[in-house]
Design an enzyme around this catalytic site. Structure first.
Site, mmCIF file in Angstrom:
data_model
loop_
_atom_site.group_PDB
_atom_site.id
_atom_site.type_symbol
_atom_site.label_atom_id
_atom_site.label_comp_id
_atom_site.label_asym_id
_atom_site.label_seq_id
_atom_site.Cartn_x
_atom_site.Cartn_y
_atom_site.Cartn_z
ATOM 1 N N ASP A 18 0.840 -1.200 0.000
ATOM 2 C CA ASP A 18 0.000 0.000 0.000
ATOM 3 C C ASP A 18 0.877 1.253 0.000
ATOM 4 O O ASP A 18 1.544 1.549 0.981
ATOM 5 C CB ASP A 18 -0.885 -0.041 1.265
ATOM 6 C CG ASP A 18 -2.128 0.820 1.135
ATOM 7 O OD1 ASP A 18 -2.194 1.638 0.212
ATOM 8 O OD2 ASP A 18 -3.025 0.655 1.971
ATOM 9 N N HIS B 95 -8.737 -1.030 -8.059
ATOM 10 C CA HIS B 95 -8.317 0.138 -7.290
ATOM 11 C C HIS B 95 -7.134 0.836 -7.970
ATOM 12 O O HIS B 95 -7.103 2.060 -8.073
ATOM 13 C CB HIS B 95 -7.929 -0.309 -5.878
ATOM 14 C CG HIS B 95 -7.552 0.810 -4.972
ATOM 15 N ND1 HIS B 95 -8.485 1.647 -4.400
ATOM 16 C CD2 HIS B 95 -6.345 1.253 -4.540
ATOM 17 C CE1 HIS B 95 -7.867 2.552 -3.647
ATOM 18 N NE2 HIS B 95 -6.567 2.324 -3.722
#
Lengths: 413, 413
Positions: A231, A324
Site C-alpha cells: 500500500d 483500485h
C-alpha cells in the site's frame, strides 16, 4: 535527513553523542577518542551513526525539528504515529494562538531532540527520541481565528457516496501528528504537548496507528495494510523535484503557507471478515496488483509501471477497469499525492473479531487539485469499496517549518 | 532461548535461515557458504543471529514454540503485547475444548515461527515473526468444563480496598497473551487466532500494551512505567533456580499444571494529572527509589539491595515505611513473583489529557502464596495508592508447554 531542512545547531549534535553514550548505544564502550570520532561523523552528516555489532540501539536517532519545512512529511515513516485533533476553546484569539504555538513549538523542538519538555514531569521518559517528529496542522476555524486567509481547499472534503462519516472521527481545529519508532516516546510526547495546549483547546479525537517496527524489514519496504496489500507504491520519491512540486508546491495557496502543504486523513474501516470470503485472484483483481509482491498484474516487480492496455487471451483487460489501481491512477501526473498512512486495529465489539482499518494520510500542496479527483474516481467505481468504508475525514493546512528563533505558524500568527 | 525448552526441529531452523535471506536480513548479500555458516550458528544455539552492519533486520527472530514450558513467560519481554480474554460459548464441552486447543496450538506454532496460519487469509503478513509468542491461560470455568481439578488459587483475587474493578476488564475463561516486537505481527496473529476460536468463544476484553521498542535501549534495561518509574527491578533472573522455583514451582498444583504457572493481570489506572502535582522528592519517597536510576533511596545503582534500617540525620527511615518498595518487599523470599507488565495509553475522555496506566502482569507458581500477600501489604499501606487504581483483574492458570505432536492443554484435556 531531507533536503531543504536547515542544519541542526552544534549543541544538539553534542547532546546526541552524549545520549548515545548514556543509552549504551553506538558509542558504548569506546573511549573519548572514539566519542570524538563519532561526533565528527555526526557533524559530517553521515546518514546514520556508526553502530557496533551488539547491542544495536537506535532510540537516540533524531530528526531535525527546525527548517524550511516541518518534519514528519518527507521523513521516512516511523513505526508508530498518533494523530490528535483538538478543538479550540472559546475566546482563544490570535494572541492566544500565538502563545499556544510558541509553547507547542518549544516543547516539540525539545522532545524531538531527546530533551525533556520545558516543564517535563517525567524527564526520564524523554531520553529516547526514536526519530520523533511532531507535525502541526491548522484547520479552517483556526485560520479564521487568526484572521488569516485560508486556502480554498481548507474545508471538509466533498461528500462521497461511499462515506459513512462519524462526527467523532471528523474535523478538528488543530492537528498534532506525533510519530516515532517507539510507542513510549509517543505516549510521553503526546502527554507533554496535550498539557501545553490544555488551556487553549480540548481533544476532539486521537487516532493511533502503526506500521512494521523499525528493523523488522529492510528499510524502504512499502507498507502492507491489514488486507495484506502492498500500500503506497506510487508515492513520489523524497528528495526529487517531483516530490517537491507535489507536496510543497508551488500551488495557489496564501503566502503564509509557502513551504507548507495540505493534509488529508481518512479513517477507512476495512471489513476483514467480508474480505476473508474473497479468494486470492478475486483480491488481486480488486486491487490490480499481486498480493505476493505488490506488482501490477501486468508486471513482476512492485515498482513496474502498470500496462492498462494489456489484455488477456479472451480480450479482457489484465488490470480490470474496476480495480483500485486503475481507478486511483490518473493520466494527469499533477493529480498525485504523497501517502504516509498507518494501520489501526482497535478492540472489536459484538461478534466481530476485528475492528481494523487504515488511517489513510496524504500530503499534497493542493487538496482540491490533487486528492479530490483521485477520490472522486474511486468513489464512482472501485471494487475495493465493497470492503472499505470511510468513517472519518479531516483536512488541515500544514504550515511551513520555522527557524530556531521562530515558531510553527509564525507566518500566519 | 530458555532452559527447559526443547530443541526446535531442524526444518524450522532451515526456514528461519531462508526467511533471513527473503527479508534481506542478517544473511543479505552473503553467498551459499555464508548461509550455511549462519545455519550452523543458529543450530549451535547462538543467542542471536550474526548481523551485518546495515541494514539491521530483526523481524525474522523467532522464539521456539514447543517445549516443557510455554513461551512468553521466561522470554525477554517483547515491545508489544495484546492480552485477550475470551468467554466460552454455551455447550462447548471437553471434546470441544480439545478441538479448540488443538487448532489454536497448531496456528500459534506456525505463526510464532513466521509461517502462515493453516487457513491464513493474509499469508504475506505472517512472514515477520519478530519474536512472536502466544501464551495460553485457562480460567476456572474452562477447567470446570474440562472436568479438571483447579488449583486453589484459580479464582478471583480477594477483594482489596483499593479496587474499583470494572466488569469489562475483569475475569475471562481463556487467555491469549500475544506478544511480539512488531505491532503488525500482533494484529495479524490476533486475528488469525480469534478466527480459530470464533465458534468456541467470544471476546470478553482486549488489552494492548507496550514497552520501549526493541532496539530503543540496551537489551535488558528494566522498563519504566508512565509515571517515569523504573518498574520491575526485583524480578528473579531468568535461567536461575530461583526463577524456576518461583515461576514453575514445585507448588501445590494439580498434576496437569506441572511445568505451568499462575498468571495475574491487574489493569492499574494511573492518575497522571494528580501525579503531576507531586514534586520529585515526593515521588521518590512514594516509590522508595530514585527516579533517575531506579536505585533504592539507600543505594546508587538500580539493583542495589535496599537498606530498610538506614535512617536520616533526623532518625527517619531513608526508605519510608509507606513507600511502595518497602510495602512490596517481604522478608519471606518465597513471596516473590516474576513481573512482565506493559504500559497502556488509551484515548482520554472528557477533560482528561490521558487515560493511561499499567497492565500489571505477574507469573508465579502459586498466586495465593506469592502474589496475594504482596498485594495485601500494598493494599493496607502504600503511598502510591493515592495515584493508582486497579480497575481490572484476572487470574489464569498457564498450562505447561507441549511437544510438537501435542497441544497446549493436553495434560488437562
Amino acid at each position: 535527513m531531507s533536503d531543504g531542512r536547515q542544519e541542526q545547531p552544534d549543541p544538539a549534535r553534542r547532546r546526541l553523542s552524549r545520549r548515545h553514550l548514556l543509552l549504551g548505544g553506538a558509542a558504548a564502550g569506546i573511549g573519548a577518542a572514539g566519542a570524538v570520532a563519532l561526533d565528527l561523523a555526526v557533524k559530517a552528516g553521515a546518514a546514520a551513526p556508526a553502530r557496533t555489532a551488539e547491542p544495536m540501539v537506535s532510540g537516540s536517532d533524531t530528526v531535525p525539528f527546525f527548517g524550511a519545512h516541518q518534519a514528519g512529511v518527507d521523513t521516512a515513516p516511523q513505526a508508530h504515529a498518533s494523530f490528535v485533533a483538538l478543538v479550540l476553546r472559546d475566546g482563544v484569539d490570535r494572541a492566544g494562538l500565538r502563545r499556544m504555538m510558541r509553547i507547542l513549538t518549544d516543547d516539540a523542538a525539545r522532545l524531538t531532540q531527546g530533551d525533556a519538555a520545558l516543564a517535563d514531569s517525567e524527564p526520564e521518559l524523554a531520553v529516547v527520541p526514536a526519530r520523533l517528529t511532531v507535525t502541526f496542522g491548522f484547520g479552517a476555524a483556526l485560520v479564521a481565528r487568526a484572521a488569516g486567509t485560508a486556502p480554498g481547499w481548507l474545508k471538509p472534503l466533498p461528500a462521497f457516496t461511499v462515506d459513512r462519516l462519524e462526527p467523532a472521527w471528523t474535523g478538528g481545529d488543530l492537528l498534532l501528528q506525533i510519530a516515532a519508532d517507539d510507542p513510549m516516546t509517543i505516549a510521553h510526547a503526546t502527554r507533554m504537548l496535550l498539557k501545553d495546549v490544555r488551556s487553549f483547546a480540548s481533544v476532539h479525537w486521537v487516532q493511533p496507528g502503526f506500521r512494521r517496527s523499525a528493523g523488522s524489514e529492510k528499510p524502504g519496504t512499502t507498507m502492507r495494510n491489514l488486507f495484506g496489500q502492498v500500500d503506497g507504491t506510487a508515492n513520489p520519491v523524497v528528495g526529487t523535484d517531483d516530490f517537491s512540486a507535489l507536496v510543497w508546491g508551488p500551488a495557489d495557496n496564501p503566502a503564509w503557507l509557502t513551504g507548507g502543504t495540505g493534509f488529508v486523513l481518512r479513517r477507512i474501516s476495512m471489513d476483514l471478515d467480508k474480505w476473508d470470503k474473497l479468494d486470492r485472484s478475486g483480491r488481486e483483481s480488486a486491487v490490480g496488483r499481486t498480493l505476493a509482491t505488490g506488482a501490477p498484474l501486468t508486471g513482476t516487480r512492485e515498482k513496474d509501471v502498470p500496462d492498462f492496455a494489456a489484455t488477456t487471451a479472451l480480450g479482457f483487460p489484465v488490470i480490470p477497469e474496476y480495480s483500485h489501481l486503475r481507478r486511483a491512477r490518473s493520466e494527469d501526473r499533477s493529480q498525485r499525492i504523497h501517502r504516509r498512512g498507518y494501520n489501526y486495529d482497535d478492540t472489536p465489539t459484538g461478534t466481530a473479531v476485528s475492528n481494523s482499518g487504515l488511517l489513510f494520510v496524504s500530503f499534497q500542496a493542493d487538496v482540491d487539485a490533487q486528492f479530490v479527483p483521485i477520490q472522486q474516481r474511486l468513489d464512482t467505481l472501485d471494487l475495493l469499496n465493497q470492503w472499505i468504508t470511510p468513517i472519518g475525514s479531516a483536512v488541515f493546512a500544514i504550515p511551513p517549518g520555522c527557524a530556531a528563533d521562530g515558531f510553527i505558524g509564525d507566518t500566519l500568527l
